[in-house]
Design a protein around this motif. Sequence first.
Motif, PDB file in Angstrom:
ATOM      1  N   GLY A  19       0.854  -1.229   0.006  1.00  0.00           N
ATOM      2  CA  GLY A  19       0.082   0.357   0.047  1.00  0.00           C
ATOM      3  C   GLY A  19       0.612   1.523   0.070  1.00  0.00           C
ATOM      4  O   GLY A  19       2.292   0.854  -0.504  1.00  0.00           O
ATOM      5  N   TRP A  20       0.165   2.466   0.777  1.00  0.00           N
ATOM      6  CA  TRP A  20       0.903   4.116   0.243  1.00  0.00           C
ATOM      7  C   TRP A  20       1.529   3.928   1.645  1.00  0.00           C
ATOM      8  O   TRP A  20       2.638   5.659   1.766  1.00  0.00           O
ATOM      9  N   ASP A  21       1.622   3.393   2.383  1.00  0.00           N
ATOM     10  CA  ASP A  21       1.977   3.352   4.209  1.00  0.00           C
ATOM     11  C   ASP A  21       3.661   3.928   4.143  1.00  0.00           C
ATOM     12  O   ASP A  21       4.485   3.546   3.293  1.00  0.00           O
ATOM     13  N   PRO A  22       4.088   5.188   4.125  1.00  0.00           N
ATOM     14  CA  PRO A  22       5.432   5.833   3.931  1.00  0.00           C
ATOM     15  C   PRO A  22       6.301   5.137   4.741  1.00  0.00           C
ATOM     16  O   PRO A  22       7.329   4.866   4.153  1.00  0.00           O
ATOM     17  N   SER A  23       6.084   4.983   6.339  1.00  0.00           N
ATOM     18  CA  SER A  23       6.505   3.671   6.451  1.00  0.00           C
ATOM     19  C   SER A  23       7.319   1.896   6.527  1.00  0.00           C
ATOM     20  O   SER A  23       7.942   1.930   6.703  1.00  0.00           O
ATOM     21  N   SER A  24       6.476   1.828   5.041  1.00  0.00           N
ATOM     22  CA  SER A  24       6.286   0.816   4.174  1.00  0.00           C
ATOM     23  C   SER A  24       8.213   0.588   3.515  1.00  0.00           C
ATOM     24  O   SER A  24       9.126  -0.216   3.248  1.00  0.00           O
ATOM     25  N   TRP A  25       8.060   1.748   3.340  1.00  0.00           N
ATOM     26  CA  TRP A  25       9.081   1.942   2.317  1.00  0.00           C
ATOM     27  C   TRP A  25      10.920   2.069   2.978  1.00  0.00           C
ATOM     28  O   TRP A  25      11.845   2.005   2.323  1.00  0.00           O
ATOM     29  N   VAL A  26      10.830   2.344   4.994  1.00  0.00           N
ATOM     30  CA  VAL A  26      11.743   2.081   5.143  1.00  0.00           C
ATOM     31  C   VAL A  26      13.055   0.667   4.417  1.00  0.00           C
ATOM     32  O   VAL A  26      13.838   0.391   4.166  1.00  0.00           O
ATOM     33  N   ILE A  27      11.350  -0.400   4.069  1.00  0.00           N
ATOM     34  CA  ILE A  27      12.229  -2.120   3.745  1.00  0.00           C
ATOM     35  C   ILE A  27      11.552  -2.051   2.414  1.00  0.00           C
ATOM     36  O   ILE A  27      12.528  -2.616   1.405  1.00  0.00           O
ATOM     37  N   GLY A  28      11.121  -0.812   2.116  1.00  0.00           N
ATOM     38  CA  GLY A  28      10.435  -1.491   0.573  1.00  0.00           C
ATOM     39  C   GLY A  28      11.459  -0.874  -0.439  1.00  0.00           C
ATOM     40  O   GLY A  28      11.430  -1.658  -1.771  1.00  0.00           O
ATOM     41  N   LEU A  29      12.030   0.721  -0.227  1.00  0.00           N
ATOM     42  CA  LEU A  29      12.790   1.031  -1.325  1.00  0.00           C
ATOM     43  C   LEU A  29      14.225   0.565  -0.861  1.00  0.00           C
ATOM     44  O   LEU A  29      14.433   0.265  -2.063  1.00  0.00           O
ATOM     45  N   PRO A  30      14.563  -0.205  -0.527  1.00  0.00           N
ATOM     46  CA  PRO A  30      16.214  -1.009  -0.564  1.00  0.00           C
ATOM     47  C   PRO A  30      15.697  -2.316  -0.864  1.00  0.00           C
ATOM     48  O   PRO A  30      16.035  -2.969  -2.213  1.00  0.00           O
ATOM     49  N   ALA A  31      14.165  -3.299  -0.870  1.00  0.00           N
ATOM     50  CA  ALA A  31      13.841  -3.904  -2.036  1.00  0.00           C
ATOM     51  C   ALA A  31      14.156  -3.918  -2.680  1.00  0.00           C
ATOM     52  O   ALA A  31      14.084  -4.124  -3.922  1.00  0.00           O
ATOM     53  N   VAL A  32      12.976  -2.745  -3.567  1.00  0.00           N
ATOM     54  CA  VAL A  32      13.211  -2.180  -4.716  1.00  0.00           C
ATOM     55  C   VAL A  32      14.398  -1.974  -5.954  1.00  0.00           C
ATOM     56  O   VAL A  32      14.403  -2.725  -6.698  1.00  0.00           O
ATOM     57  N   LEU A  33      15.506  -1.528  -5.131  1.00  0.00           N
ATOM     58  CA  LEU A  33      15.992  -0.937  -5.428  1.00  0.00           C
ATOM     59  C   LEU A  33      17.276  -2.779  -5.441  1.00  0.00           C
ATOM     60  O   LEU A  33      17.847  -2.701  -6.321  1.00  0.00           O
ATOM     61  N   PHE A  34      17.360  -3.888  -5.174  1.00  0.00           N
ATOM     62  CA  PHE A  34      17.612  -4.656  -4.563  1.00  0.00           C
ATOM     63  C   PHE A  34      17.706  -5.582  -6.566  1.00  0.00           C
ATOM     64  O   PHE A  34      17.641  -6.482  -6.488  1.00  0.00           O
TER      65      PHE A  34
END
Length: 159
Positions: A19-34
């Motif tokens: 979803g759009w929860d900004p706190s999920s991007w703490v894990i999401g951003l590194p996961a997407v990049l990886f």
Amino acid sequence: MDFATRLLVFFGCWTILAGWDPSSWVIGLPAVLFASWVYGRLAQDSARPGIRPMLAFLPFFLRESFRGGADVARRILRPRMRIAPGFQTYRMRLSQPAARVLFLDCVSLLPGSLSADRHQDVIQVHLLDASLDVTPELADLERRVAAIFDERLEPDAHV
């Protein structure tokens, strides 16, 4: 697929999952990049999957996803769980790294199964009911994955 396109695809996948929860991007951003980086590495090492074979695989993927989920739910919701866990061994015939990854990931679609370990060409499949022989289902899945990558499989030589 270039890096920017892969980023957009994996960004979309993460957004669907979390979803759009900004706190999920703490894990999401590194996961997407990886994931974008790994996908690029795997694509360099193997043939690219065909669009038509992938579309042909989609109904199988959806059917097996539903069947696997329904099987597990049916087993755990019964008052007396029908489980007899154990392992079976299967020798993969796929040679391309990306095809192997897809196969190993899709093993978990099959009812009551999970790819648990791999040593070279041999995988250990954990089963909720080890009395069932899943070799025919694994061989069928492997043939379907091979078709996606236009890979010819050597004759069956299962462990």
